[in-house]
Each structure stands twice: as C-alpha cells, then as structure tokens.
Scaffold this motif. Structure first.
Motif, mmCIF file in Angstrom:
data_model
loop_
_atom_site.group_PDB
_atom_site.id
_atom_site.type_symbol
_atom_site.label_atom_id
_atom_site.label_comp_id
_atom_site.label_asym_id
_atom_site.label_seq_id
_atom_site.Cartn_x
_atom_site.Cartn_y
_atom_site.Cartn_z
ATOM 1 N N UNK A 160 8.119 -11.404 11.727
ATOM 2 C CA UNK A 160 7.338 -12.303 12.593
ATOM 3 C C UNK A 160 8.272 -13.331 13.218
ATOM 4 N N UNK A 161 8.171 -13.504 14.539
ATOM 5 C CA UNK A 161 8.885 -14.553 15.266
ATOM 6 C C UNK A 161 10.376 -14.620 14.913
ATOM 7 N N UNK A 162 11.020 -13.460 14.922
ATOM 8 C CA UNK A 162 12.460 -13.431 14.689
ATOM 9 C C UNK A 162 12.874 -13.585 13.236
ATOM 10 N N UNK A 163 11.926 -13.485 12.318
ATOM 11 C CA UNK A 163 12.244 -13.574 10.887
ATOM 12 C C UNK A 163 11.776 -12.308 10.195
ATOM 13 N N UNK A 164 12.673 -11.735 9.401
ATOM 14 C CA UNK A 164 12.355 -10.515 8.677
ATOM 15 C C UNK A 164 12.380 -10.795 7.178
ATOM 16 N N UNK A 165 11.319 -10.393 6.506
ATOM 17 C CA UNK A 165 11.277 -10.494 5.042
ATOM 18 C C UNK A 165 11.263 -9.081 4.480
ATOM 19 N N UNK A 166 12.279 -8.781 3.672
ATOM 20 C CA UNK A 166 12.340 -7.486 2.993
ATOM 21 C C UNK A 166 11.831 -7.675 1.572
ATOM 22 N N UNK A 167 10.944 -6.782 1.162
ATOM 23 C CA UNK A 167 10.408 -6.832 -0.200
ATOM 24 C C UNK A 167 11.054 -5.744 -1.056
ATOM 25 N N UNK A 168 11.447 -6.131 -2.253
ATOM 26 C CA UNK A 168 11.875 -5.147 -3.254
ATOM 27 C C UNK A 168 10.876 -5.241 -4.391
ATOM 28 N N UNK A 169 10.075 -4.199 -4.528
ATOM 29 C CA UNK A 169 9.063 -4.170 -5.585
ATOM 30 C C UNK A 169 9.656 -3.454 -6.792
ATOM 31 N N UNK A 170 9.607 -4.122 -7.957
ATOM 32 C CA UNK A 170 10.261 -3.567 -9.143
ATOM 33 C C UNK A 170 9.218 -3.139 -10.166
ATOM 34 N N UNK A 171 9.570 -2.182 -11.039
ATOM 35 C CA UNK A 171 8.626 -1.763 -12.076
ATOM 36 C C UNK A 171 8.470 -2.827 -13.152
ATOM 37 N N UNK A 172 7.255 -2.914 -13.733
ATOM 38 C CA UNK A 172 7.001 -3.928 -14.752
ATOM 39 C C UNK A 172 6.995 -3.404 -16.172
ATOM 40 N N UNK A 173 7.136 -2.086 -16.331
ATOM 41 C CA UNK A 173 7.086 -1.508 -17.672
ATOM 42 C C UNK A 173 8.368 -1.826 -18.428
ATOM 43 N N UNK A 174 8.253 -2.110 -19.733
ATOM 44 C CA UNK A 174 9.411 -2.508 -20.533
ATOM 45 C C UNK A 174 10.499 -1.437 -20.563
ATOM 46 N N UNK A 175 10.136 -0.168 -20.457
ATOM 47 C CA UNK A 175 11.134 0.907 -20.509
ATOM 48 C C UNK A 175 11.835 1.111 -19.165
ATOM 49 N N UNK A 176 11.394 0.372 -18.141
ATOM 50 C CA UNK A 176 11.959 0.548 -16.805
ATOM 51 C C UNK A 176 12.701 -0.703 -16.328
ATOM 52 N N UNK A 177 13.072 -1.557 -17.295
ATOM 53 C CA UNK A 177 13.783 -2.794 -16.933
ATOM 54 C C UNK A 177 15.092 -2.479 -16.224
ATOM 55 N N UNK A 178 15.754 -1.376 -16.601
ATOM 56 C CA UNK A 178 17.022 -1.002 -15.947
ATOM 57 C C UNK A 178 16.824 -0.836 -14.441
ATOM 58 N N UNK A 179 15.674 -0.302 -14.026
ATOM 59 C CA UNK A 179 15.392 -0.163 -12.595
ATOM 60 C C UNK A 179 15.105 -1.514 -11.960
ATOM 61 N N UNK A 180 14.471 -2.392 -12.727
ATOM 62 C CA UNK A 180 14.205 -3.738 -12.228
ATOM 63 C C UNK A 180 15.515 -4.467 -11.937
#
Length: 611
Positions: A50-70
């Motif tokens: 919006x209006x010359x500003x870009x927001x990139x989202x990185x959505x991470x997993x919340x499961x305890x076994x997937x912390x390495x991906x987070x």
C-alpha cells in the motif's frame, strides 16, 4: 518501495495462519499434509502492499516438533507479530517462540490477541494487559497491541492500517550481499529457483553470486519479489532467485549465497552464549546449532569449564564448514528443547594458544576491535590481512583500516590491507642483509624479494630497503638494488657468474629461475643476462627453459654423431647408455640434433642423410 518483514509467532491453533489469510487472502497451509492435519508444517510467505510500502509476512508453524522450521524463518524478521488466543492465553510454544526471538535479537514486536469475538470487551482488555505484561519480560519494543477477530472485518482493517504505519525495519546495509536459502525447487522452462531474504547489500539481475557451501559461482537469470520480476532486489526483500547452470538437487535449505571472496568456511567457530532460565550448556556434548535457515549438528566445547555453564565462551566443532560473520546470532537446541542462544565472535579459525583465544573472545565480546587486532597480531607475527575483516569483524575495509591505525607499534599497509607488528621489520632487514652479504653480486628488486618473503608486502619491504639505502649498505639502479661496495662492471660480472654456473652444470643445467634464485638475481636481469650470453654465442637456448654452455653442447653433438657412426642411428635408448640423463634432457638434445643438415629423423631414430 520500503520493505518490512513481519513474522508470526505463537502456539498452535492460536490463529496465526487464519490471521494472515484475513489480512491478505493468502492461504498459508497449501500442502496436502497441512490441509489434512489442519496445522502449518513449514514456512509460508505472502505480502500486502500500500502506498509504496510492502509488508512481507513469514508465517511459522506453532507445533513444538516444528520449532526448527520456525527458527529458519525467524532470523530474518524485522518485526514479530505475537499471536495469542484470548481463550488460551500464553501457552508453552508461545513462550519458546518468544525465547527464541529474544535470543535472535528480534526487538520490534506487535501483540495481537485473536478470537476476540468469543469474549466481552472487559475480558479482552484484561487479557491484553496480562499478555502485555508477560511479553515485557523479553525486552521487546512493543509497537502496539490490540484484539482482533477474523470474523470482524473492522478489526482486521484496523490492524492492517497499524501495520502499514510501522517504522520497524531493523536490517542495516552490510559490507556484502548474503542470502540464506529457505526453499529450493525447479520450474519447467525456468530451471532452479531459490527463495530467501536479502541481507547485507542488494543484488541485480545478471550478477554473479557464490554458493558458499558448494563453492560454486553462478549467474542470476531472473529476480522476483512477491511474484513480480525486478531488476534489483533490496535489503529485506523476500526474493526468488532464478539460478543459471545448477540443478535444484545440488542446493539445500540453509545454504548461504554471497559474493565470491568474502566468506571462508571453518569447521570450528567461537561464540559467546547465554542459556535459558534453569538450563545449562554442557561441555563436549552434541547439540543442534541453528544459523540463519541452516541446522548444523555439532559439538560444543566450553572454554571455562569441563562440566556445564549457563553463560560464557564456547567453541562449536562440526563435521562441515560453517560460514558465519562476526555478530551472527545462533540458537542451540538439544533434541526438541531450546537450550541457549549465542553470538558468533570468532568466525575464522586461527591456530593460537587457548590463553590467546580467550583474550580475543573477551575483546570481541565487548567490541574492542583494536584490542582484538593486537591479540591476533601476537598469533600472526608475519602479518594479519585486513581483507578478512568483513567476515572477521563485520567491518568495511575503511573501518578496518581506521581501527588498525589506532594500534601502536604496527605498520599498516593500506594498499595491500595488511597489519604487521613493527618488530617483524627486523626479519625482513636481516633476510635482505644476509642475501647481499653472502652474495656481493646480488641484484634484486622489491618484487624479487617478495617472492622470497611471500608473507611480506611490498610496502613493508620498501621501508627496509630505504633504511639499507640510508645506511649506504645498498645502492639503487632503477628499481634494482645492489651491494654498495661493488665498483666493478656489474653487468659483465653477472654474465661471468651465470656463464660459470652453466659451465659447471654442463649437460644437466637447472632451469633459469632456479639459477636466478640461487644467485640472488632479479628475474628481468637474469633473462637479459641469458639473452646477452646467447647473442655472444657463449650459451645456446635448446628449449624455453633449457640453456647450455656452447662448449658442453658441442661435445654432446659430437658424441651423438659418434653413436650414429657406431650403431647406424641414435635414439633415447643408446643415447642413455652413454649419457644417463633424464628423459627431459635426452629428448631435448635429440630434437636439437635435427637442426643439422646431415641428420634425418626416421621415427624415433636419428640417422645420417646419405647422398
């Protein structure tokens, strides 16, 4: 366009992925397994503009076994979107995510309490205050907090407006481009694609970049930022790079891409660390180390204990090369538990005593770069290259020089970017003096001396040569230095010395450069001396690097012809019976025989040409 990377954190089922979808319509859980299990398994990436500003989202997993991906996504956050369900409040994975982000040095934060439609305004306000107080323990710079519901469009629009008003870009321009691969795949017709976040400096289409882990330089075919082709990708851009000349199977998540010549990999690096509350780091134990988007299995060796510590200095020892830079943040985990965070202090493995290493780490821990240089110079008596300062100290060449100039008792070669302890000058002085004392007809240039003292820069050698001129030990002729006591015809004297050397070596002369080194002659002077002797007929050039005195060659030719008279031919076999030389010499002399009109070559044999 300004760029901001916002990453999610929070417990499983607290609504992180649903919130991102509400903000920009992106369905993060796209794989079959994610949709079947109803959870985020790997990182997902999306954006709003919006209006010359870009927001990139990185959505991470919340499961305890997937912390390495987070962790693989969290290192690149400019700001964290802390997502907490108003019903459940703070849960175990919320806490671990906050701990990890704190260890990674992520400071900017936004707190969003989800599912507000399930409670009244009073309970929402109480929950917000309670969660705010909890997150304050982690030293975040909390930009704002609010409650939202994905079923309340006005709350989503209000959140979106607040996000676009944020000024939270935390990445600074560094000395060189860096990029950790978080995904790699192949597209038919395009080839290999990697995705990641631009760090350090921007890159452009058609530039060459370097994959550190496989030591391969490749070219950028195309750049995309959020599915749009761009000529240049800037810092904090989530960027897809189309690589030329490499297969996708040769690249893995965690590989580091940079520019050639900036980073060296080492199997051992040194860190400072701090363990989480009630946890310890144990000496000589195997851990999982997370650096950027890479996971490395390595052993931790403590410096100040053979048991355990909660904080201190340690060495990370791996079976693979670690490419890191001073100040890089790391996460240390044991199985499925986060144990500690660390900061890379010494990314370059140096041979030094443990006491020296501890002094170095103490200096680096408090960012005392001049003191770190001093410690390193004690271990590198013959010079410390400043060219490595981009990796070793995260400094530009200009910053490295400025710090070096603060040192007392050192010579800083600004052209070749090397620091030397001034005491090292004595080594150069004694070496040069010994050459001219041993060989009064030595004739060398600065460059020739550097060939003998490979560690010394020409700038440092020049200082010593000037001293020897001032002492009237040497005199200078052009760019050459000779003994000041020699008054004879220098050129003629050198010719006679070279000629005598070749006469003594006879039919087994050494290569010219070896002669020059033995006689302490500059290579240009040596070449000119051989040319002069050749023009006078005193020596003969047989091949590129084979010169023989004319008397020895005449006798050799006579003997080869005598063999032909006796056996009817000469070849390597019967020639070697009379002259047991190496094949190199035998072949060269037989080839020289072809210059005579009475000789004919038949196969490998030389015979007389009968009329």
């Amino acid at each position: 366009m300004s760029n901001l990377i916002i990453g999610t954190c929070g417990h499983i089922d607290h609504g992180k992925t649903a919130l991102i979808k509400a903000l920009n319509g992106f369905e993060g859980d796209t794989t079959k397994e994610e949709q079947e299990r109803g959870i985020t398994i790997d990182l997902s990436f999306s954006n709003i503009t919006k209006d010359g500003k870009n927001i990139a989202f990185i959505d991470v997993p919340g499961h305890e076994k997937l912390v390495k991906n987070m962790i693989a996504g969290a290192f690149s956050f400019d700001c964290v979107l802390i997502v907490v369900s108003v019903i459940d409040g703070i849960k175990p994975q919320t806490i671990e995510h906050l701990e990890i982000l704190n260890l990674l040095g992520v400071k900017n934060a936004v707190l969003v309490v989800t599912k507000k439609d399930l409670v009244d305004e009073r309970e929402l306000a109480c929950k917000l205050l309670e969660i705010e107080e909890f997150t304050c323990k982690y030293n975040f710079d909390l930009k704002f907090s609010m409650g939202v519901s994905i079923f309340d469009e006005s709350s989503i629009e209000a959140l979106k407006a607040k996000l676009f008003s944020l000024e939270a870009n935390s990445k600074k321009e560094e000395n060189f481009f860096r990029y950790y691969v978080d995904r790699v795949f192949s597209i038919k017709g395009a080839g290999t694609i990697v995705t990641g976040t631009i760090l350090g400096k921007s890159i452009a289409e058609n530039e060459k970049i370097f994959i550190c882990d496989i030591q391969k330089e490749i070219k950028i075919k195309n750049l995309q930022v959020h599915d749009e082709d761009v000529q240049v990708a800037n810092i904090s851009n989530r960027t897809a790079i189309n690589l030329s000349g490499i297969d996708a199977k040769d690249i893995k998540r965690g590989f580091l891409i940079s520019k050639k010549g900036y980073l060296r990999g080492f199997k051992t690096i040194d860190i400072s660390f701090c363990a989480l509350k009630d946890k310890f780091l144990y000496h000589n134990r195997d851990y999982s180390i997370y650096l950027g988007s890479r996971k490395i299995d390595a052993k931790i060796l403590l410096y100040n204990s053979e048991e355990s510590l909660t904080k201190g200095f340690a060495s990370i020892s791996a079976d693979e090369n670690i490419f890191s830079v001073y100040g890089d943040k790391i996460i240390i985990r044991d199985a499925n538990s986060t144990v500690a965070g660390g900061v890379v202090l010494n990314p370059v493995s140096d041979p030094m005593k443990k006491s020296q290493k501890l002094q170095l780490l103490e200096a680096l821990h408090v960012k005392n770069i001049p003191k770190a240089y001093r410690v390193l110079l004690d271990a590198h008596k013959k010079g410390l290259g400043l060219i490595s300062s981009a990796q070793r100290f995260a400094l530009s060449h200009q910053e490295a020089l400025a710090n070096a100039k603060e040192l007392v008792g050192c010579f800083v070669d600004e052209r070749e970017l090397v620091i030397y302890p001034i005491s090292t000058k004595e080594i150069i002085y004694n070496n040069i003096k010994n050459i001219y004392t041993k060989n009064q007809f030595a004739l060398l240039s600065n460059a020739s001396i550097k060939l003998r003292l490979k560690w010394a820069s020409e700038g440092f050698i020049e200082i010593v040569l000037r001293e020897l001129l001032d002492e009237r030990f040497l005199v200078k002729d052009g760019n050459l230095y000779q003994n000041a006591d020699i008054k004879d015809d220098f050129k003629n004297s050198i010719e006679q010395i070279v000629l005598k050397r070749l006469e003594e070596e006879g039919i087994s002369p050494t290569a010219p450069y070896n002669i020059y080194d033995d006689l302490d002659l500059d290579r240009i002077i040596g070449d000119n001396t051989l040319k002069s002797l050749c023009s006078k007929g005193q020596i003969i050039r047989i091949q590129h690097n084979l010169f023989i005195d004319s008397k020895s060659l005449s006798k050799l030719v006579f003997d080869m012809k005598s063999i032909i008279k006796k056996d009817g031919y000469v070849d390597i076999s019967n020639f070697k019976e009379l002259y047991p030389l190496s094949r190199k010499y035998l072949v060269a002399y037989l080839d020289y025989l072809d210059n005579f009109s009475e000789i004919k070559k038949i196969g490998d044999k030389r015979v007389f040409l009968h009329k």
